[in-house]
Design an enzyme around this catalytic site. Structure first.
Site, PDB file in Angstrom:
ATOM      1  N   LYS A  13      46.566  96.178  30.281  1.00 39.17           N
ATOM      2  CA  LYS A  13      44.723  95.473  29.260  1.00 39.17           C
ATOM      3  C   LYS A  13      44.141  96.777  28.333  1.00 39.17           C
ATOM      4  O   LYS A  13      43.560  97.635  28.751  1.00 39.17           O
ATOM      5  CB  LYS A  13      43.805  95.680  30.913  1.00 39.17           C
ATOM      6  CG  LYS A  13      42.736  94.552  30.314  1.00 39.17           C
ATOM      7  CD  LYS A  13      41.318  95.368  31.074  1.00 39.17           C
ATOM      8  CE  LYS A  13      40.057  95.970  29.915  1.00 39.17           C
ATOM      9  NZ  LYS A  13      40.055  95.466  28.711  1.00 39.17           N
ATOM     10  N   CYS A  25      39.234 112.303  22.987  1.00 38.11           N
ATOM     11  CA  CYS A  25      38.758 113.189  24.448  1.00 38.11           C
ATOM     12  C   CYS A  25      39.381 114.864  24.152  1.00 38.11           C
ATOM     13  O   CYS A  25      38.699 115.364  25.321  1.00 38.11           O
ATOM     14  CB  CYS A  25      39.705 112.435  25.884  1.00 38.11           C
ATOM     15  SG  CYS A  25      41.679 112.998  25.335  1.00 38.11           S
ATOM     16  N   GLU A  40      29.533 113.995  27.408  1.00 42.83           N
ATOM     17  CA  GLU A  40      30.479 113.420  26.164  1.00 42.83           C
ATOM     18  C   GLU A  40      29.337 113.218  25.931  1.00 42.83           C
ATOM     19  O   GLU A  40      29.111 111.892  25.399  1.00 42.83           O
ATOM     20  CB  GLU A  40      31.617 112.864  27.032  1.00 42.83           C
ATOM     21  CG  GLU A  40      32.358 112.533  25.606  1.00 42.83           C
ATOM     22  CD  GLU A  40      34.025 111.912  26.614  1.00 42.83           C
ATOM     23  OE1 GLU A  40      33.920 110.759  27.458  1.00 42.83           O
ATOM     24  OE2 GLU A  40      34.682 112.363  26.272  1.00 42.83           O
TER      25      GLU A  40
HETATM   26  P1  NAP Z   1      35.756 102.975  29.024  1.00 41.69           P
HETATM   27  O1  NAP Z   1      34.758 102.655  28.700  1.00 41.69           O
HETATM   28  O2  NAP Z   1      35.655 103.267  30.376  1.00 41.69           O
HETATM   29  O3  NAP Z   1      36.690 101.614  28.948  1.00 41.69           O
HETATM   30  C1  NAP Z   1      38.331 102.270  29.430  1.00 41.69           C
HETATM   31  C2  NAP Z   1      39.083 100.668  29.384  1.00 41.69           C
HETATM   32  O4  NAP Z   1      38.927 100.620  30.578  1.00 41.69           O
HETATM   33  C3  NAP Z   1      38.715  99.687  28.674  1.00 41.69           C
HETATM   34  O5  NAP Z   1      40.093  98.677  28.598  1.00 41.69           O
HETATM   35  C4  NAP Z   1      38.002  99.069  29.145  1.00 41.69           C
HETATM   36  O6  NAP Z   1      37.864  97.789  29.471  1.00 41.69           O
HETATM   37  C5  NAP Z   1      38.002  99.130  31.187  1.00 41.69           C
HETATM   38  N1  NAP Z   1      36.669  98.876  32.027  1.00 41.69           N
HETATM   39  C6  NAP Z   1      35.950  98.913  31.355  1.00 41.69           C
HETATM   40  N2  NAP Z   1      34.819  98.855  32.020  1.00 41.69           N
HETATM   41  C7  NAP Z   1      35.520  98.420  33.389  1.00 41.69           C
HETATM   42  C8  NAP Z   1      35.889  98.022  34.325  1.00 41.69           C
HETATM   43  N3  NAP Z   1      34.473  98.230  35.737  1.00 41.69           N
HETATM   44  N4  NAP Z   1      36.931  97.651  35.575  1.00 41.69           N
HETATM   45  C9  NAP Z   1      37.791  98.447  35.040  1.00 41.69           C
HETATM   46  N5  NAP Z   1      37.958  98.559  33.810  1.00 41.69           N
HETATM   47  C10 NAP Z   1      37.205  98.514  32.542  1.00 41.69           C
HETATM   48  O7  NAP Z   1      36.164 104.078  27.791  1.00 41.69           O
HETATM   49  P2  NAP Z   1      36.575 103.821  26.440  1.00 41.69           P
HETATM   50  O8  NAP Z   1      34.890 103.486  25.757  1.00 41.69           O
HETATM   51  O9  NAP Z   1      37.243 102.528  25.751  1.00 41.69           O
HETATM   52  O10 NAP Z   1      37.437 105.443  25.902  1.00 41.69           O
HETATM   53  C11 NAP Z   1      36.201 105.903  25.859  1.00 41.69           C
HETATM   54  C12 NAP Z   1      36.722 107.608  27.124  1.00 41.69           C
HETATM   55  O11 NAP Z   1      38.242 107.632  27.073  1.00 41.69           O
HETATM   56  C13 NAP Z   1      35.707 108.395  26.515  1.00 41.69           C
HETATM   57  O12 NAP Z   1      35.660 109.012  27.343  1.00 41.69           O
HETATM   58  C14 NAP Z   1      37.328 109.468  26.197  1.00 41.69           C
HETATM   59  O13 NAP Z   1      36.963 110.664  26.973  1.00 41.69           O
HETATM   60  C15 NAP Z   1      38.441 108.767  27.157  1.00 41.69           C
HETATM   61  N6  NAP Z   1      39.744 109.465  26.816  1.00 41.69           N
HETATM   62  C16 NAP Z   1      40.567 110.046  27.457  1.00 41.69           C
HETATM   63  C17 NAP Z   1      41.832 110.847  27.697  1.00 41.69           C
HETATM   64  C18 NAP Z   1      42.501 111.207  28.275  1.00 41.69           C
HETATM   65  O14 NAP Z   1      43.605 111.494  28.126  1.00 41.69           O
HETATM   66  N7  NAP Z   1      42.099 112.094  28.950  1.00 41.69           N
HETATM   67  C19 NAP Z   1      42.111 109.767  26.549  1.00 41.69           C
HETATM   68  C20 NAP Z   1      42.055 109.622  25.467  1.00 41.69           C
HETATM   69  C21 NAP Z   1      40.165 108.755  25.964  1.00 41.69           C
HETATM   70  P3  NAP Z   1      36.922  96.891  27.984  1.00 41.69           P
HETATM   71  O15 NAP Z   1      37.580  97.416  26.543  1.00 41.69           O
HETATM   72  O16 NAP Z   1      37.087  95.139  28.153  1.00 41.69           O
HETATM   73  O17 NAP Z   1      35.302  96.883  28.725  1.00 41.69           O
END
Ligand code: NAP
Length: 493
Positions: A171, A280, A381
């Site tokens: 997804k 990140c 963050e």
């Molecule tokens: P996010 O809001 O957590 O969303 C990530 C994914 O989770 C999306 O596909 C989102 O779907 C889905 N999601 C949202 N709510 C959910 C729920 N209640 N249950 C299950 N899935 C759900 O993160 P983002 O804003 O896309 O990405 C930024 C974050 O990713 C930052 O915090 C960054 O640091 C982190 N990141 C970490 C790494 C690492 O390697 N540690 C790498 C890249 C990014 P929708 O898009 O449909 O909401």
């Protein structure tokens, strides 16, 4: 969407818009799946897993199929790079020179590593028997990815699962589903059997939550925010799923008094604005030795002035827009809060006007100096190009403060003193520590978090191990009816 080898719409017929963040304009629409579609994809992945068409073929055959994907991706690199730029606002310089070639290298490494994954099998541990460890796939892996590296995160999370024999339901983030859908086309062309790799597009709150709770999903591989990671841990607990989490970061960038300031300031710009400040691993907290503070800020601002913020599709653009309007408001909010909480604005802070991109979600690279370590721009963050500069008096102080956040993903130290560098390497509670650099992670090395940055591992052999169960197999070598250790029951003669 791609389910069981077929291209399908959502059962409800619903669709959602996909935008170009540099203009705010809709560029595509994709199905908006709900729980029914998620269940259908899980059924397909489960049937494919149980049929053994992928889980029981040799690692070499799986590797060869994934190498075919790598070759096609390499051939189609420019088209993928342009699409990723269009959908995310990343600069074309970055997608052409980093995201795409690196993702190809990641696929090649992971495919090859699948053939050398092994378990302990050596000599006898007990005289009467011999043991071996089998590594076996876990089953159906639900992969949920963020919008900041859509294709790369799909590769990092889905490919280790695939090469070890699992089947996958992916997804992608709702903002950025396009390159993941294109990847599914390559998987189909590469002859990956149907049901092995499925992609569904739709809101995380519906689709992601269904996957996390579904009893036939055996593992969640999630990359995204710490907040959603916590939620997935809770949901996965209901069926005691393996939940692998790669979450947020707040990387420190420590500059000691003997550091090469030219190199450090050059690295600071790259570390801070790569991926438009939405990485990140972005360097975000700059702990600068007090004797070098003024000079470092001067160099940083001078170099940021030269960074071109513009249309990401232009080859000399250094920084594009943020992903969305809400992200833009969030970053603006942090800048205001940082100043209110005692910070001094040193550079930027506004929204640049870019002809033809007036409705894009831009923000200027911004430098704020603060002495307030509890300020939200230090602790949280932001996920935008905000450089928070802080004063430090010595290495111990810089390490202590670096560790005083909930995150522990990446950190860097800039010094010529090898002893100090090694002390920092030991004491920084982060999954990656760079010395005199910030950002690189070769495919062979792990990318993993400490603390609330999660506990999964991407890249390296560790990412493959994470997608397997370990099974101990014990063979009796005596053929005896009564083995020597049965004396626990039968007593010694
Ligand atoms: P996010 O809001 O957590 O969303 C990530 C994914 O989770 C999306 O596909 C989102 O779907 C889905 N999601 C949202 N709510 C959910 C729920 N209640 N249950 C299950 N899935 C759900 O993160 P983002 O804003 O896309 O990405 C930024 C974050 O990713 C930052 O915090 C960054 O640091 C982190 N990141 C970490 C790494 C690492 O390697 N540690 C790498 C890249 C990014 P929708 O898009 O449909 O909401």
């Amino acid at each position: 969407m791609f389910i069981d080898g077929e291209w399908v719409t959502a059962a409800s017929g619903a669709v959602m818009d996909v935008r170009d963040p540099s203009t705010g304009k809709v560029i595509a629409n994709v199905p908006s799946a709900d729980q029914t579609d998620a269940r259908r994809a899980v059924d397909a992945a489960k049937n494919a897993f149980e049929a053994g068409i992928w889980s029981k073929i040799s690692p070499g055959d799986r590797a060869n199929a994934l190498f075919r994907v790598a070759a096609m991706l390499e051939q189609d690199l420019e088209r993928f790079a342009k699409l990723e730029t269009r959908n995310t606002g990343k600069t074309i310089k970055q997608t052409l020179n980093y995201d795409l070639p690196y993702s190809v290298d990641n696929v090649k490494y992971i495919a090859g590593a699948g053939r050398v994954l092994n378990g302990d099998a050596m000599a006898e541990y007990v005289v009467e028997g011999t043991s071996a460890v089998r590594r076996e796939p876990i089953g159906v892996v639900a992969v949920i990815t963020p919008w900041n590296y859509p294709l790369m995160m799909a590769v990092w999370r889905a490919f280790p699962a695939l090469v070890t024999g699992n089947t996958v339901v992916m997804k992608p983030a709702s903002y950025t589903p396009l390159t993941t859908l294109e990847l599914a086309k390559l998987m189909q062309k590469a002859g990956i059997p149907k049901g092995v790799f499925n992609v569904i597009t739709g809101p995380g709150g519906k689709v992601g939550e269904e996957l996390a709770q579904h009893r036939d999903v055996d593992m969640i591989a999630f990359t995204g925010s710490t907040e959603v990671g916590r939620r997935l841990s809770e949901l996965g607990a209901g069926t005691v799923k393996k939940v692998s989490l790669e979450l947020g970061g707040k990387a420190p960038f420590i500059v000691l008094d003997d550091a090469d300031l030219e190199a450090a300031s050059e690295g600071a710009v790259v570390g801070g604005i790569i991926n438009n400040g939405q990485d990140c691993a972005n360097s975000t907290r700059y702990y600068i030795h007090e004797s070098k503070l003024e000079k470092f800020q001067e160099l940083l601002v001078q170099k940021l002035r030269q960074a071109r913020v513009s249309d990401p599709a232009e080859p000399d653009t250094d920084m594009g827009p943020l992903i969305s309007q809400s992200q833009q408001s969030r970053v603006k909010g942090y800048i205001e809060a940082g100043i209110k909480q005692g910070g001094r604005l040193m550079f930027g802070g506004g929204v640049p006007k870019i002809p033809g991109h007036e409705d894009g979600y831009y923000i200027e690279p911004t430098v704020i100096f603060t002495e307030n370590h509890q300020s939200s721009i230090v602790q949280e963050e932001i996920f935008g190009p905000v450089f928070t500069v802080l004063r430090t008096s010595n290495l111990e102080d810089a390490i202590k403060k670096s560790n005083e956040v909930i995150y522990g993903l990446g950190a860097s130290i800039w010094t010529k003193d090898v002893t100090k560098a090694m002390r920092a390497v030991r004491d920084l509670r982060f999954g990656t520590v760079w010395v005199n650099d910030h950002i690189p992670v070769p495919s062979e090395m792990p990318w993993a978090g400490y603390k609330q940055s999660g506990h999964g591992a991407s890249l390296s052999r560790y990412s493959l191990e994470e997608c397997t169960y370990i099974k101990h197999v014990y063979f009796d070598l005596t053929g005896a009816v009564r083995k020597s250790w049965y004396h626990q029951i039968y007593g010694k003669k």
